[in-house]
Design an enzyme around this catalytic site. Structure first.
Site, PDB file in Angstrom:
ATOM      1  N   ASP A  96       0.821  -1.221   0.000  1.00  0.00           N
ATOM      2  CA  ASP A  96       0.000   0.000   0.000  1.00  0.00           C
ATOM      3  C   ASP A  96       0.855   1.270   0.000  1.00  0.00           C
ATOM      4  O   ASP A  96       0.713   2.139   0.873  1.00  0.00           O
ATOM      5  CB  ASP A  96      -0.934   0.019   1.221  1.00  0.00           C
ATOM      6  CG  ASP A  96      -1.831  -1.195   1.285  1.00  0.00           C
ATOM      7  OD1 ASP A  96      -2.217  -1.700   0.217  1.00  0.00           O
ATOM      8  OD2 ASP A  96      -2.146  -1.634   2.417  1.00  0.00           O
ATOM      9  N   GLU A 111     -11.150  -0.124  -4.551  1.00  0.00           N
ATOM     10  CA  GLU A 111     -10.544   0.581  -3.410  1.00  0.00           C
ATOM     11  C   GLU A 111      -9.337   1.356  -3.906  1.00  0.00           C
ATOM     12  O   GLU A 111      -9.158   1.542  -5.100  1.00  0.00           O
ATOM     13  CB  GLU A 111     -10.137  -0.429  -2.325  1.00  0.00           C
ATOM     14  CG  GLU A 111      -9.175  -1.501  -2.832  1.00  0.00           C
ATOM     15  CD  GLU A 111      -8.889  -2.595  -1.824  1.00  0.00           C
ATOM     16  OE1 GLU A 111      -9.487  -2.619  -0.746  1.00  0.00           O
ATOM     17  OE2 GLU A 111      -8.043  -3.463  -2.147  1.00  0.00           O
TER      18      GLU A 111
HETATM   19  O1  FUB Z   1      -3.372  -3.718   2.909  1.00  0.00           O
HETATM   20  C1  FUB Z   1      -4.707  -3.901   3.276  1.00  0.00           C
HETATM   21  C2  FUB Z   1      -5.633  -3.481   2.165  1.00  0.00           C
HETATM   22  O2  FUB Z   1      -5.332  -4.214   0.984  1.00  0.00           O
HETATM   23  C3  FUB Z   1      -5.513  -2.034   1.726  1.00  0.00           C
HETATM   24  O3  FUB Z   1      -6.143  -1.133   2.587  1.00  0.00           O
HETATM   25  C4  FUB Z   1      -6.091  -2.109   0.359  1.00  0.00           C
HETATM   26  O4  FUB Z   1      -5.812  -1.006  -0.447  1.00  0.00           O
HETATM   27  C5  FUB Z   1      -5.468  -3.386  -0.164  1.00  0.00           C
HETATM   28  O5  FUB Z   1      -4.203  -3.169  -0.715  1.00  0.00           O
END
Ligand code: FUB
Length: 333
Positions: free
Chosen positions: A51, A224
């Site tokens: 991330d 996301e």
């Molecule tokens: O790393 C946990 C979650 O997975 C993140 O918040 C998302 O963007 C995905 O990468």
């Protein structure tokens, strides 16, 4: 730099004035700055990093990442801290002591999911996804520091966003992955979400909402990981698309939209079902920073690793599709 930063911990050993020797357990625990040199993608192999969010400040890139700590073959996120690295050329990176962890938010129970750091008026604001200890679901907190490597402290003492503030979906993880940008007039906007992309203005103090929570409409297959950046007259909203995730993007002349969907920007990143990007300009080039599961032999969706490749624009302002490489980038000059 701290006294102990004269040591460079590299791959289980220490290099000091050309000599190298093994790391003892006591040394391994000391909060040293660690110098790591990228030899291609992924850029770090000494620990798993996910991330990415990046900030350019005074001639350096600061790279913030969640620390993937899941044991080999464990299928689930284990993320107890965030990490920060800095570099003047995006090849030689200094890893600084852990700047922030979910336990620094007294109201949170854990899970150092995606985050974003932005500077305003000499302060550095770190917007972080965590699990809320008492309100069901994920939440977004804000930490603040006087410099980009911290240490950061909870800026509010409670969450900025909780799951009960957004009721459009029943999922408990729709309030994740904050991305913050200032427009040309100094108005701050925060985008975040999973399945639904939310956004809201922030007050100048950066720790309070300045108006209602709104939704971005008509973004195909938004999953996301929003990231918003500006180039010339255009704002770009890139995001994780479908699942397993590709990266797609949209363009607009205004942070309030409407956003025009422009297509796929990056394909599924090897061996990882997520694909979380940051985009920065540094020393005349544009960089696409993301993660994959490419570290042998245990890399994967829960043991991810940050990579960097170049991003190029077309003449009309649209973005060429990213070419992921194992060679990575050349030193930024
Ligand atoms: O790393 C946990 C979650 O997975 C993140 O918040 C998302 O963007 C995905 O990468």
């Amino acid at each position: 730099m701290k006294l102990h930063s004269k040591f460079s911990k590299i791959a289980g050993g220490i290099a000091l004035a050309g000599l190298s020797f093994a790391v003892t357990p006591a040394m391994a625990n000391m909060p040293a700055d660690t110098v790591v040199k990228a030899t291609g993608n992924p850029i770090f192999t000494h620990k798993y990093t996910a991330d990415p969010a990046a900030l350019v400040h005074k001639g350096k890139v600061y790279l913030y990442a969640g620390h993937d700590q899941a044991a080999p073959r464990h299928e689930g996120y284990v993320m107890n801290e965030w990490l920060v690295f800095s570099s003047e050329d995006m090849i030689t990176w200094t890893e600084h002591p852990v700047p922030l962890a979910p336990k620094d938010f007294k109201w949170a129970s854990g899970d150092a999911w995606a985050s974003h750091v932005i500077e305003r008026n000499g302060k550095f604001y770190w917007y972080s996804t965590v699990t809320h200890a008492t309100k069901p679901g994920k939440a977004i907190g804000v930490a603040v520091a006087d410099n980009p490597i911290g240490p950061f402290k909870d800026a509010i003492g409670e969450a900025l966003i909780t799951n009960d503030m957004t009721t459009d979906t029943k999922i408990s993880w729709d309030d994740i992955d904050p991305a913050v940008i200032l427009d040309d007039k100094g108005q701050a906007y925060m985008f975040w979400g999973n399945t639904i992309l939310y956004y809201a203005k922030l007050k100048e103090n950066m720790i309070e909402l300045d108006g209602p929570i709104q939704k971005v409409a008509n973004l195909p297959h938004f999953t996301e990981a929003p990231w918003v950046h500006k180039r010339k007259d255009w704002y770009y909203l890139s995001y994780a698309y479908q699942f397993p995730e590709k990266t797609a993007y949209a363009m607009s002349k205004s942070l309030d939209g409407p956003w025009e969907y422009k297509g796929i920007l990056n394909e599924i990143a090897g061996n990882s079902n997520t694909n979380h990007q940051a985009i920065i300009d540094f020393k005349g080039k544009t960089y696409f920073i993301y993660h994959n599961g490419g570290v042998q032999t245990d890399g994967g969706s829960f043991r991810r690793s940050v990579c960097i490749d170049y991003l190029y624009y077309n003449k009309d302002g649209s973005i060429k599709r990213i070419q992921m490489t194992s060679e990575g980038i050349k030193p930024a000059k």
